[in-house]
Motif scaffolding. Structure first.
Motif, mmCIF file in Angstrom:
data_model
loop_
_atom_site.group_PDB
_atom_site.id
_atom_site.type_symbol
_atom_site.label_atom_id
_atom_site.label_comp_id
_atom_site.label_asym_id
_atom_site.label_seq_id
_atom_site.Cartn_x
_atom_site.Cartn_y
_atom_site.Cartn_z
ATOM 1 N N ASN A 267 0.746 -1.227 0.122
ATOM 2 C CA ASN A 267 0.173 0.111 0.183
ATOM 3 C C ASN A 267 0.986 1.570 -0.236
ATOM 4 O O ASN A 267 0.515 2.209 -0.865
ATOM 5 C CB ASN A 267 -0.782 -0.171 1.196
ATOM 6 N N GLY A 268 1.941 1.655 0.828
ATOM 7 C CA GLY A 268 2.687 2.296 0.477
ATOM 8 C C GLY A 268 2.325 3.506 1.379
ATOM 9 O O GLY A 268 1.203 3.620 1.955
ATOM 10 N N VAL A 269 3.067 4.640 1.452
ATOM 11 C CA VAL A 269 2.377 6.064 2.009
ATOM 12 C C VAL A 269 1.438 6.843 1.342
ATOM 13 O O VAL A 269 1.352 6.520 -0.314
ATOM 14 C CB VAL A 269 3.464 6.452 2.604
ATOM 15 N N PRO A 270 0.237 7.251 1.726
ATOM 16 C CA PRO A 270 -0.552 8.061 1.034
ATOM 17 C C PRO A 270 -0.424 9.319 0.298
ATOM 18 O O PRO A 270 0.278 9.889 0.649
ATOM 19 C CB PRO A 270 -1.645 7.721 1.690
ATOM 20 N N ALA A 271 -0.809 9.343 -0.965
ATOM 21 C CA ALA A 271 -0.159 11.060 -2.001
ATOM 22 C C ALA A 271 -0.716 11.718 -1.249
ATOM 23 O O ALA A 271 -2.500 11.843 -0.824
ATOM 24 C CB ALA A 271 -0.358 10.661 -3.684
ATOM 25 N N VAL A 272 -0.343 13.239 -1.507
ATOM 26 C CA VAL A 272 -0.805 13.968 -0.767
ATOM 27 C C VAL A 272 -0.874 14.855 -2.448
ATOM 28 O O VAL A 272 -0.349 15.419 -3.291
ATOM 29 C CB VAL A 272 0.049 14.473 0.681
ATOM 30 N N SER A 273 -2.399 15.891 -2.476
ATOM 31 C CA SER A 273 -2.822 16.461 -3.486
ATOM 32 C C SER A 273 -2.201 17.834 -3.144
ATOM 33 O O SER A 273 -2.253 18.018 -2.276
ATOM 34 C CB SER A 273 -4.115 16.335 -4.167
ATOM 35 N N VAL A 274 -1.019 18.197 -3.809
ATOM 36 C CA VAL A 274 -0.740 19.939 -3.855
ATOM 37 C C VAL A 274 -0.835 20.420 -5.100
ATOM 38 O O VAL A 274 -1.251 20.232 -6.132
ATOM 39 C CB VAL A 274 0.839 19.180 -3.353
ATOM 40 N N THR A 275 -0.792 21.878 -5.177
ATOM 41 C CA THR A 275 -0.335 22.778 -6.150
ATOM 42 C C THR A 275 1.116 22.733 -6.406
ATOM 43 O O THR A 275 2.208 23.060 -5.128
ATOM 44 C CB THR A 275 -1.274 24.131 -5.847
ATOM 45 N N SER A 276 1.841 23.374 -7.504
ATOM 46 C CA SER A 276 2.876 23.786 -8.175
ATOM 47 C C SER A 276 3.390 25.129 -8.319
ATOM 48 O O SER A 276 2.389 26.043 -9.405
ATOM 49 C CB SER A 276 3.531 22.372 -8.127
ATOM 50 N N ALA A 277 4.271 25.333 -8.487
ATOM 51 C CA ALA A 277 4.692 26.560 -8.787
ATOM 52 C C ALA A 277 6.575 26.707 -9.419
ATOM 53 O O ALA A 277 6.818 25.589 -8.600
ATOM 54 C CB ALA A 277 4.584 28.262 -8.478
ATOM 55 N N VAL A 278 6.781 27.044 -10.190
ATOM 56 C CA VAL A 278 8.290 27.005 -11.158
ATOM 57 C C VAL A 278 8.813 28.300 -11.103
ATOM 58 O O VAL A 278 7.898 29.635 -11.166
ATOM 59 C CB VAL A 278 8.564 26.884 -12.657
ATOM 60 N N ALA A 279 9.741 28.266 -9.937
ATOM 61 C CA ALA A 279 10.785 29.084 -9.594
ATOM 62 C C ALA A 279 11.356 30.026 -10.928
ATOM 63 O O ALA A 279 12.264 29.377 -11.800
ATOM 64 C CB ALA A 279 11.978 29.068 -8.909
ATOM 65 N N SER A 280 10.874 30.931 -10.176
ATOM 66 C CA SER A 280 11.679 31.971 -12.010
ATOM 67 C C SER A 280 12.007 33.483 -11.928
ATOM 68 O O SER A 280 11.406 34.175 -10.849
ATOM 69 C CB SER A 280 10.929 31.765 -13.429
ATOM 70 N N LEU B 238 3.674 12.438 -3.672
ATOM 71 C CA LEU B 238 2.684 14.083 -4.294
ATOM 72 C C LEU B 238 2.101 13.378 -5.523
ATOM 73 O O LEU B 238 2.477 13.243 -6.692
ATOM 74 C CB LEU B 238 3.660 15.346 -4.601
ATOM 75 N N VAL B 239 0.770 14.270 -5.257
ATOM 76 C CA VAL B 239 -0.078 14.516 -7.177
ATOM 77 C C VAL B 239 -0.274 15.725 -6.863
ATOM 78 O O VAL B 239 -0.993 16.685 -6.651
ATOM 79 C CB VAL B 239 -1.858 13.717 -6.269
ATOM 80 N N ILE B 240 -0.070 16.255 -7.905
ATOM 81 C CA ILE B 240 0.448 17.587 -8.728
ATOM 82 C C ILE B 240 -1.121 17.883 -9.348
ATOM 83 O O ILE B 240 -1.595 17.320 -10.395
ATOM 84 C CB ILE B 240 1.006 18.340 -9.009
ATOM 85 N N ASN B 241 -2.054 18.715 -8.713
ATOM 86 C CA ASN B 241 -2.943 19.211 -9.505
ATOM 87 C C ASN B 241 -3.789 20.798 -9.529
ATOM 88 O O ASN B 241 -3.999 21.311 -8.655
ATOM 89 C CB ASN B 241 -4.435 18.951 -8.113
ATOM 90 N N ASN B 242 -3.067 21.302 -10.308
ATOM 91 C CA ASN B 242 -3.401 22.888 -10.308
ATOM 92 C C ASN B 242 -4.020 23.530 -11.417
ATOM 93 O O ASN B 242 -4.228 24.393 -12.068
ATOM 94 C CB ASN B 242 -1.902 23.208 -11.122
#
Length: 383
Positions: A43-56, A364-368
């Motif tokens: 089963n592993g560690v449950p994934a967490v849904s997050v948002t992300s951005a790229v540093a520029s 992580l699950v990335i949801n933007n």
């Protein structure tokens, strides 16, 4: 000797039973641990849904920001100096008027009749003075009589001027050009001195008043460009210049008042409106930029979660990224953004929301689909 053999036999049987029982318990615990480990691995560690951005890197123009209020160059509530009955309202609400234009007239019939009477008396005094002057030249009357006639003539003329001024006050005129507001005065209404007839505002150009801390005085000077934004016109910025800096710092707040003038030929800005004021100072700078929501502050410093490749796989067999916490040195802020001075590389992908459930190695699950605010110049939203 015969009695000891059954006792020994029973002892051996008991030891065998105890050993078997202990072995069964140990085996059961080992099997249980094996199954738990197998379950966790599956089963592993449950994934967490997050948002992300790229540093520029982005170019930042250093600015001084303040909240101000718009004020008319000239504004007044038009009133009357004398009491009277309103005979006529000579303007329409919201109309542009010229300097000296008649706005209202009060009933002045009795005052004009009094003026005519005083003018007649003044004319008579003039006639008497002219006749007595001719008599004085031929020594027919004394000098005292001529002086009395002259004084009487001056008195009558002064009364005429006084009454003419009173009649003039019954006509209310615009003291300067501008836009009149909405009036609630109607013909036939009796008004007293000080009663407001209508507001008159000269709004082109228009002033904006705001305050800045004394520490920023060294960056200010008359003539600097300013940009003004209002919630009424969120997508538009109005340009202007610093007109004056108050020569006195408020001893209570240690702030100084600044006055800027704005072009308002379209008459979109009105006195009393709230405004956000930005003044460009210094040269532009380049900063590595992130949304402020990406930074987590704690007693040990400021941190962000960087998204790294991982080994965990989801139900579809795809490899999921993981979170890695790193320390950073934040710099100045601009709207919803913050500059990163140290600890992060350009193009690093960073978590911007959902950090509370994260630790190093969390899948992580990335949801933007919905992102945090990331505007360099946000405007208040009215619901």
């Amino acid at each position: 000797m015969t009695m000891k053999r059954p006792t020994a036999k029973r002892m051996i049987i008991m030891l065998i039973c105890v050993g078997t029982l202990l072995g069964a318990l140990i085996g059961l615990n080992l099997y249980k641990a094996h199954m738990i480990k197998k379950f966790m691995a599956r089963n592993g560690v449950p994934a967490v849904s997050v948002t992300s951005a790229v540093a520029s890197y982005q170019t930042w123009q250093p600015q001084l920001s303040a909240v101000g209020s718009l004020r008319a160059v000239r504004g007044v509530d038009v009133t009357t100096e004398v009491a009277g009955l309103v005979r006529e309202i000579a303007f329409s609400s919201g109309e542009e008027v010229k300097a000296g234009q008649v706005l209202a007239r009060l009933n002045d019939e009795s005052d004009r009749a009094q003026l005519a009477s005083l003018q007649a008396a003044a004319e008579l005094s003039q006639t008497v003075y002219t006749r007595d002057k001719a008599q004085y030249e031929i020594q027919a009357i004394a000098k005292a009589q001529l002086d009395a006639d002259a004084a009487e003539l001056k008195s009558k003329r002064a009364q005429v001027e006084q009454q003419a001024a009173l009649v003039g006050k019954k006509t209310i005129r615009a003291p300067f050009a501008g836009r009149v507001g909405i009036t609630t005065i109607n013909p036939g209404q009796y008004i007293n001195p000080g009663d407001a007839i209508v507001t008159l505002q000269a709004i082109d150009p228009i002033y904006v008043d705001f305050h800045l801390p004394q520490e920023q005085l060294g960056q200010l000077e008359a003539g600097q460009s300013v940009a003004v934004n209002t919630s009424a016109f969120a997508s538009r910025s109005f340009g202007g210049q610093v007109r004056a800096i108050n020569p006195r710092v408020d001893s209570a707040t240690r702030n100084v008042q600044i006055e800027a003038v704005l072009d308002n030929r379209e008459h979109k800005l009105l006195p009393g409106m709230y405004a956000s004021v930005n003044i460009d100072v210094g040269s532009a700078q380049r900063y590595l930029t992130l949304p402020q929501t990406a930074i987590a502050y704690n007693p040990y410093g400021a941190t962000v979660f960087v998204i790294k490749p991982g080994e965990h796989k989801n139900a579809q067999g795809e490899t999921m990224p993981v979170a890695q916490q790193v320390f950073v040195t934040p710099g100045p802020t601009r709207g919803d953004q913050v500059a990163i001075l140290k600890g992060l590389d350009e193009r690093a992908q960073v978590v911007t929301s959902g950090q509370l459930k994260l630790k190093n190695g969390t899948p992580l699950v990335i949801n933007n689909r919905v992102l945090p605010a990331n505007s360099p110049a946000p405007m208040p939203q009215e619901q």
